[in-house]
Design a protein around this motif. Sequence first.
Motif, mmCIF file in Angstrom:
data_model
loop_
_atom_site.group_PDB
_atom_site.id
_atom_site.type_symbol
_atom_site.label_atom_id
_atom_site.label_comp_id
_atom_site.label_asym_id
_atom_site.label_seq_id
_atom_site.Cartn_x
_atom_site.Cartn_y
_atom_site.Cartn_z
ATOM 1 N N ALA A 247 0.827 -1.198 0.000
ATOM 2 C CA ALA A 247 0.000 0.000 0.000
ATOM 3 C C ALA A 247 0.869 1.259 0.000
ATOM 4 C CB ALA A 247 -0.919 -0.008 1.215
ATOM 5 N N ALA A 248 1.986 1.178 0.698
ATOM 6 C CA ALA A 248 2.880 2.325 0.794
ATOM 7 C C ALA A 248 3.211 2.884 -0.588
ATOM 8 C CB ALA A 248 4.163 1.908 1.502
ATOM 9 N N TYR B 205 4.217 4.665 -11.118
ATOM 10 C CA TYR B 205 4.834 4.250 -9.865
ATOM 11 C C TYR B 205 6.264 4.754 -9.871
ATOM 12 C CZ TYR B 205 0.727 1.370 -9.298
ATOM 13 O OH TYR B 205 -0.572 0.963 -9.151
ATOM 14 N N GLU C 234 11.703 0.562 -1.825
ATOM 15 C CA GLU C 234 10.814 -0.375 -1.131
ATOM 16 C C GLU C 234 11.238 -1.822 -1.420
ATOM 17 O OE1 GLU C 234 8.675 0.409 1.032
ATOM 18 O OE2 GLU C 234 7.762 -1.566 1.365
ATOM 19 N N GLU D 245 -1.547 9.500 -10.834
ATOM 20 C CA GLU D 245 -2.428 9.170 -11.936
ATOM 21 C C GLU D 245 -2.391 10.284 -12.969
ATOM 22 O OE1 GLU D 245 -5.555 6.521 -10.627
ATOM 23 O OE2 GLU D 245 -6.954 7.798 -11.747
ATOM 24 N N ARG E 158 -1.237 5.096 -14.322
ATOM 25 C CA ARG E 158 -0.742 5.391 -12.987
ATOM 26 C C ARG E 158 0.763 5.185 -13.012
ATOM 27 N NH1 ARG E 158 -5.105 4.177 -9.265
ATOM 28 N NH2 ARG E 158 -5.193 2.102 -10.171
ATOM 29 N N ARG F 290 1.562 2.023 -3.459
ATOM 30 C CA ARG F 290 0.370 2.319 -4.240
ATOM 31 C C ARG F 290 -0.135 3.724 -3.985
ATOM 32 N NH1 ARG F 290 -2.854 -1.967 -2.807
ATOM 33 N NH2 ARG F 290 -1.662 -3.783 -3.490
ATOM 34 N N ASN F 291 0.141 4.174 -2.764
ATOM 35 C CA ASN F 291 -0.377 5.494 -2.418
ATOM 36 C C ASN F 291 0.413 6.642 -3.032
ATOM 37 O OD1 ASN F 291 -2.375 4.299 -0.973
ATOM 38 N ND2 ASN F 291 -1.211 4.338 0.954
ATOM 39 N N VAL F 292 1.654 6.389 -3.374
ATOM 40 C CA VAL F 292 2.427 7.477 -3.972
ATOM 41 C C VAL F 292 2.314 7.479 -5.491
ATOM 42 C CG1 VAL F 292 4.059 7.540 -2.068
ATOM 43 C CG2 VAL F 292 4.557 6.138 -4.085
#
Lengths: 203, 203
Positions: free
Chosen positions: B13-14, B96, B104, B21, B94, B16-18
């Motif tokens: 999640a860490a 990344y 990470e 989009e 999106r 995915r949140n950064v």
Amino acid sequence: MTPATSTTDWLPAAIRNVAIERRLKSGQTLFHAGNRSLGFYEVVGGTVRLIRVDRSGREAVLQTAVAGETLAEASLFSSVYHCDAVALTEAVVRLYPKAAVLSELQRDSETGKAFAAMLARQVMALRTRLERRNIYSARDRIRHYLTVNAGADGRTVALTGTVKQLAAELGLSHEALYRVLARMEAEGEIKKLGATIKIKSMM
Amino acid sequence: MTPATSTTDWLPAAIRNVAIERRLKSGQTLFHAGNRSLGFYEVVGGTVRLIRVDRSGREAVLQTAVAGETLAEASLFSSVYHCDAVALTEAVVRLYPKAAVLSELQRDSETGKAFAAMLARQVMALRTRLERRNIYSARDRIRHYLTVNAGADGRTVALTGTVKQLAAELGLSHEALYRVLARMEAEGEIKKLGATIKIKSMM
DNA sequence: CGAGTGATTGACTTAGATCAATGACCGTGG
DNA sequence: CCACGGTCATTGATCTAAGTCAATCACTCG
């Protein structure tokens, strides 16, 4: 970028040294679906096939690995193999034991990164080859190959093997490939120079 | 095993949140070859193509990514992109960011492992699809698809999309696929039941 | 209720597979 | 040193599976 399934350069010597070499007779089975996964293999010589057998005995080939290619990498992350591996010819394979590889990937993040990078490059190359197979016309398929594999000058393609091998890579009969190549040369689109093809004009 | 290019479930999640989009108009360029690599992308909606353009302006498609698929993973390990990405339709992607993902992967070896496992599975699936394209006969190609994608009972295949989509996956015109499927059903080899195909006998 | 798309089937055409044959090479065993 | 078997390169002839064009019907959606 390079289409080469550039095998095991990412492996540190530590792992390469614990690899176990094994010789297979033609037709011999390397592992069966359901067998506990021992690691992944590199084909040193010959040809090995991964096969899925359905209950009626029909088999579907999942992969045909020749010398220099690598086999069942995904089994590193699975406790059992999910298909059969059988030697199509006499063959020599090298087993990279799962535990050793995994712990090395974990310990040394550089190795882990190199491994992931290698896989990512393979994914890219495979997608490109698959995309090429979506092209129906032989000529356009060849053009795709040429532009993707052109050297730095964008006009020179070094053929890696025989023309027959190229035909297989392109999914054409070798006769068809010869013919189209001949036509392209006659029409001035390319020029064959030994093991090299020069792209001249494009239509 | 699953053919699904199962995208980004491995991402914690860490990360995915950064993700960032971005919305693209049809025809718009996402990045150019030579641009500094920012990371890899996931296509959320629409279609994006990776394209290699040679100096004479001809372009070769390296990948066509549709919703749910992932784009340019290898750019994580490279400082620049090596091809152009352009939206074929209106699209949402999106991004990344490279630094976040790489650090990470390095910090959490579980994530690194999951990433590698995902790539290895993709390599496997791609090899299988490529192998299928080596089969010349439409019927045998369909058989290959069916046996590879049969469920646990080895006799039932759930079709994921429309028949047209399956035709594209198999590299056949949809008409050809309809016809061969009809013949196979007439001859008792398969049985179509809505979005499922039952494999009955095999010849 | 049209418009747009998938499912299906028919008719026609063709690109490429297949079968064949020939010549150039190449290693190798006597 | 040479004949022989094997493979690649190349080209011709033939055939057919699958692509392309076309039309119909069923559905879904706004």
